[in-house]
Design a protein around this motif. Sequence first.
Motif, PDB file in Angstrom:
ATOM      1  N   TYR A   8     -84.667 -21.983-102.401  1.00  0.00           N
ATOM      2  CA  TYR A   8     -84.470 -22.604-101.509  1.00  0.00           C
ATOM      3  C   TYR A   8     -83.610 -23.913-101.365  1.00  0.00           C
ATOM      4  N   ALA A   9     -84.148 -24.723-101.366  1.00  0.00           N
ATOM      5  CA  ALA A   9     -83.767 -26.013-101.231  1.00  0.00           C
ATOM      6  C   ALA A   9     -82.467 -26.073-101.600  1.00  0.00           C
ATOM      7  N   GLU A  10     -82.596 -26.201-103.435  1.00  0.00           N
ATOM      8  CA  GLU A  10     -81.483 -25.949-104.122  1.00  0.00           C
ATOM      9  C   GLU A  10     -80.339 -25.534-103.894  1.00  0.00           C
ATOM     10  N   ALA A  11     -80.222 -24.245-103.108  1.00  0.00           N
ATOM     11  CA  ALA A  11     -79.149 -23.932-101.937  1.00  0.00           C
ATOM     12  C   ALA A  11     -79.177 -23.653-100.935  1.00  0.00           C
ATOM     13  N   VAL A  12     -79.687 -24.641-100.934  1.00  0.00           N
ATOM     14  CA  VAL A  12     -79.500 -25.698 -98.914  1.00  0.00           C
ATOM     15  C   VAL A  12     -78.549 -26.786 -99.964  1.00  0.00           C
ATOM     16  N   LEU A  13     -78.773 -27.382-100.524  1.00  0.00           N
ATOM     17  CA  LEU A  13     -78.170 -28.482-101.018  1.00  0.00           C
ATOM     18  C   LEU A  13     -77.333 -28.213-102.099  1.00  0.00           C
ATOM     19  N   ASP A  14     -77.128 -26.352-102.378  1.00  0.00           N
ATOM     20  CA  ASP A  14     -75.320 -26.673-103.372  1.00  0.00           C
ATOM     21  C   ASP A  14     -74.534 -26.043-101.831  1.00  0.00           C
ATOM     22  N   ILE A  15     -75.218 -25.424-101.314  1.00  0.00           N
ATOM     23  CA  ILE A  15     -73.931 -24.855 -99.572  1.00  0.00           C
ATOM     24  C   ILE A  15     -73.505 -26.233 -99.150  1.00  0.00           C
ATOM     25  N   VAL A  16     -74.751 -27.453 -98.951  1.00  0.00           N
ATOM     26  CA  VAL A  16     -74.422 -28.961 -98.581  1.00  0.00           C
ATOM     27  C   VAL A  16     -72.777 -29.581 -98.847  1.00  0.00           C
ATOM     28  N   GLU A  17     -73.530 -29.998-100.584  1.00  0.00           N
ATOM     29  CA  GLU A  17     -72.514 -30.319-101.121  1.00  0.00           C
ATOM     30  C   GLU A  17     -70.909 -29.705-100.768  1.00  0.00           C
ATOM     31  N   ARG A  18     -70.813 -28.484-100.397  1.00  0.00           N
ATOM     32  CA  ARG A  18     -69.474 -27.729-100.724  1.00  0.00           C
ATOM     33  C   ARG A  18     -68.249 -27.975 -99.374  1.00  0.00           C
ATOM     34  N   GLY A  41     -85.398 -18.154 -94.118  1.00  0.00           N
ATOM     35  CA  GLY A  41     -84.427 -19.373 -93.381  1.00  0.00           C
ATOM     36  C   GLY A  41     -84.902 -19.454 -92.554  1.00  0.00           C
ATOM     37  N   SER A  42     -84.844 -20.561 -91.954  1.00  0.00           N
ATOM     38  CA  SER A  42     -84.818 -21.372 -90.587  1.00  0.00           C
ATOM     39  C   SER A  42     -84.043 -22.393 -90.752  1.00  0.00           C
ATOM     40  N   GLY A  47     -83.549 -28.215 -92.055  1.00  0.00           N
ATOM     41  CA  GLY A  47     -83.856 -29.423 -91.589  1.00  0.00           C
ATOM     42  C   GLY A  47     -84.352 -30.642 -92.257  1.00  0.00           C
ATOM     43  N   THR A  48     -85.953 -29.701 -92.690  1.00  0.00           N
ATOM     44  CA  THR A  48     -87.474 -30.370 -93.258  1.00  0.00           C
ATOM     45  C   THR A  48     -86.114 -30.647 -95.007  1.00  0.00           C
ATOM     46  N   VAL A  49     -85.641 -29.574 -95.617  1.00  0.00           N
ATOM     47  CA  VAL A  49     -84.905 -29.588 -97.047  1.00  0.00           C
ATOM     48  C   VAL A  49     -84.389 -31.069 -97.109  1.00  0.00           C
ATOM     49  N   MET A  50     -83.118 -30.828 -95.521  1.00  0.00           N
ATOM     50  CA  MET A  50     -82.432 -32.234 -95.664  1.00  0.00           C
ATOM     51  C   MET A  50     -82.958 -33.875 -96.246  1.00  0.00           C
ATOM     52  N   SER A  51     -84.069 -33.551 -94.920  1.00  0.00           N
ATOM     53  CA  SER A  51     -84.836 -35.071 -94.617  1.00  0.00           C
ATOM     54  C   SER A  51     -85.403 -35.240 -95.711  1.00  0.00           C
ATOM     55  N   ARG A  52     -85.707 -34.542 -97.057  1.00  0.00           N
ATOM     56  CA  ARG A  52     -87.034 -34.831 -97.966  1.00  0.00           C
ATOM     57  C   ARG A  52     -85.665 -34.815 -99.338  1.00  0.00           C
TER      58      ARG A  52
END
Length: 108
Positions: A8-18, A41-42, A47-52
Motif C-alpha cells: 500500500y505504501a509503495e502504491a501511494v509513493l508511486d502515485i505521488v511520484e507521478r 485505503g483512507s 497521510g501516515t504513509v506520506m509522513s513516514r
Amino acid sequence: MLTLPSEYAEAVLDIVERIPPGRVMTYGMIAEILRDHLGRGSARTVGTVMSRYGGGVPWHRVVASNGRLPPGHETEAHARLLSEAVPFRGEHVVVAVARWWPEDNTPA
C-alpha cells in the motif's frame, strides 16, 4: 530495525511520484485510486504513509481536500508550490484549479 514500506505504501509513493510540477492531489484522491485497485485505503492512511516515507517523492504536491498544506511543513511546501506556479488563495492551494488525476487512474 528499518521497516520497509508495504504494498500500500509503495502504491501511494508511486502515485505521488507521478504528480507533475504545478499540480496537486489530495490525500483523499490518492486513497480513492487505491481503494479501487487494492480494495482498501483512507485519506488518513495516505497521510501516515506520506509522513513516514514521503521524503523521497514530491510530498509538497499532496494537500488536504481544502488545500491545506502538509502539517509541520507548510512553509517549505508553500515555497515549493509557488515556484511551480500553483495557485493559492491565502495559505491554501486552489485545489479546483491545481488538482491532477492520473489518466489511467491506476497506481504505477
